[in-house]
Design a protein around this motif. Structure first.
Motif, PDB file in Angstrom:
ATOM      1  N   UNK A 114      12.920  -5.502  13.687  1.00  0.00           N
ATOM      2  CA  UNK A 114      12.994  -4.277  12.896  1.00  0.00           C
ATOM      3  C   UNK A 114      13.849  -4.477  11.649  1.00  0.00           C
ATOM      4  N   UNK A 115      15.022  -5.076  11.818  1.00  0.00           N
ATOM      5  CA  UNK A 115      15.900  -5.332  10.674  1.00  0.00           C
ATOM      6  C   UNK A 115      15.250  -6.294   9.692  1.00  0.00           C
ATOM      7  N   UNK A 116      14.519  -7.274  10.213  1.00  0.00           N
ATOM      8  CA  UNK A 116      13.806  -8.222   9.338  1.00  0.00           C
ATOM      9  C   UNK A 116      12.731  -7.524   8.513  1.00  0.00           C
ATOM     10  N   UNK A 117      12.108  -6.514   9.085  1.00  0.00           N
ATOM     11  CA  UNK A 117      11.076  -5.795   8.340  1.00  0.00           C
ATOM     12  C   UNK A 117      11.682  -4.871   7.277  1.00  0.00           C
ATOM     13  N   UNK A 118      12.926  -4.437   7.476  1.00  0.00           N
ATOM     14  CA  UNK A 118      13.583  -3.540   6.521  1.00  0.00           C
ATOM     15  C   UNK A 118      14.291  -4.287   5.387  1.00  0.00           C
ATOM     16  N   UNK A 119      14.727  -5.507   5.636  1.00  0.00           N
ATOM     17  CA  UNK A 119      15.537  -6.256   4.667  1.00  0.00           C
ATOM     18  C   UNK A 119      14.851  -6.461   3.312  1.00  0.00           C
ATOM     19  N   UNK A 120      13.570  -6.836   3.259  1.00  0.00           N
ATOM     20  CA  UNK A 120      12.948  -6.998   1.936  1.00  0.00           C
ATOM     21  C   UNK A 120      12.925  -5.704   1.121  1.00  0.00           C
ATOM     22  N   UNK A 121      12.746  -4.578   1.790  1.00  0.00           N
ATOM     23  CA  UNK A 121      12.742  -3.290   1.086  1.00  0.00           C
ATOM     24  C   UNK A 121      14.126  -2.987   0.520  1.00  0.00           C
ATOM     25  N   UNK A 122      15.171  -3.342   1.258  1.00  0.00           N
ATOM     26  CA  UNK A 122      16.535  -3.143   0.768  1.00  0.00           C
ATOM     27  C   UNK A 122      16.751  -3.944  -0.510  1.00  0.00           C
ATOM     28  N   UNK A 123      16.334  -5.197  -0.513  1.00  0.00           N
ATOM     29  CA  UNK A 123      16.493  -6.050  -1.692  1.00  0.00           C
ATOM     30  C   UNK A 123      15.692  -5.504  -2.879  1.00  0.00           C
ATOM     31  N   UNK A 124      14.448  -5.118  -2.640  1.00  0.00           N
ATOM     32  CA  UNK A 124      13.593  -4.607  -3.720  1.00  0.00           C
ATOM     33  C   UNK A 124      14.117  -3.281  -4.262  1.00  0.00           C
ATOM     34  N   UNK A 125      14.579  -2.408  -3.377  1.00  0.00           N
ATOM     35  CA  UNK A 125      15.114  -1.115  -3.810  1.00  0.00           C
ATOM     36  C   UNK A 125      16.410  -1.296  -4.587  1.00  0.00           C
ATOM     37  N   UNK A 126      17.204  -2.286  -4.219  1.00  0.00           N
ATOM     38  CA  UNK A 126      18.434  -2.583  -4.950  1.00  0.00           C
ATOM     39  C   UNK A 126      18.107  -3.029  -6.376  1.00  0.00           C
ATOM     40  N   UNK A 127      17.083  -3.868  -6.526  1.00  0.00           N
ATOM     41  CA  UNK A 127      16.661  -4.296  -7.869  1.00  0.00           C
ATOM     42  C   UNK A 127      16.130  -3.117  -8.675  1.00  0.00           C
ATOM     43  N   UNK A 128      15.342  -2.261  -8.034  1.00  0.00           N
ATOM     44  CA  UNK A 128      14.823  -1.079  -8.718  1.00  0.00           C
ATOM     45  C   UNK A 128      15.955  -0.189  -9.173  1.00  0.00           C
ATOM     46  N   UNK A 129      16.935   0.007  -8.327  1.00  0.00           N
ATOM     47  CA  UNK A 129      18.088   0.826  -8.679  1.00  0.00           C
ATOM     48  C   UNK A 129      18.784   0.270  -9.918  1.00  0.00           C
TER      49      UNK A 129
END
Length: 151
Positions: A114-129
């Motif tokens: 579950x955490x592995x599936x969420x980690x890429x979104x965290x990185x991408x959302x951080x870049x978007x921010x």
């Protein structure tokens, strides 16, 4: 596209890394499309039902393209914090023994599925921010510069 932005008909103003405001906004829009897909495809299904509404709201906001404002930036910060907490729940620190290592081994960080599936979104959302913040800062700088020039 030009690496400069013209303010009030004056000489062009260079913005670091050779990018103008429209390029920064275009990058953020492209990143938003990617993040929206990650939210809909991986994050929302992995979130507990009680926490899905925030992600659903963010998907709708990204769909409409109206996310270049400070309140949305603060909401993204809050969602990043929530997402990080969800990832932390599935993060484990283990020990990997290694006889050749100075301390006899090293820590190993493991993420559950579950955490592995969420980690890429965290990185991408951080870049978007970061792109949204940069666009807002450049727009504000242009406005201030225009005010100074017109005085």
């Amino acid at each position: 596209m030009s690496s400069f932005t013209t303010v009030a008909g004056q000489a062009p103003i260079a913005w670091g890394k050779g990018r103008d405001l429209s390029e920064i906004v275009a990058l953020a829009l492209r990143q938003a499309r990617d993040v929206r897909g990650m939210l809909a495809g991986a994050v929302i299904p992995a979130m507990p039902p009680a926490r899905r509404s925030f992600a659903d709201w963010l998907v709708r906001t990204l769909d409409h393209g109206k996310f270049f404002d400070e309140p949305t930036l603060r909401d993204i910060d809050a969602f990043l914090s929530l997402l990080q907490r969800e990832i932390d729940v599935g993060t484990y620190v283990g020990w990997e023994p290694d006889e050749y290592h100075v301390r006899g081994g090293y820590e190993r960080i493991e993420l559950d599925a579950r955490a592995s599936s969420l980690a890429p979104a965290l990185a991408a959302l951080t870049k978007l921010r970061g792109s949204i913040a940069t666009a807002l800062d450049v727009a504000r700088a242009l406005s201030i510069t225009q005010d100074i020039i017109s005085e």
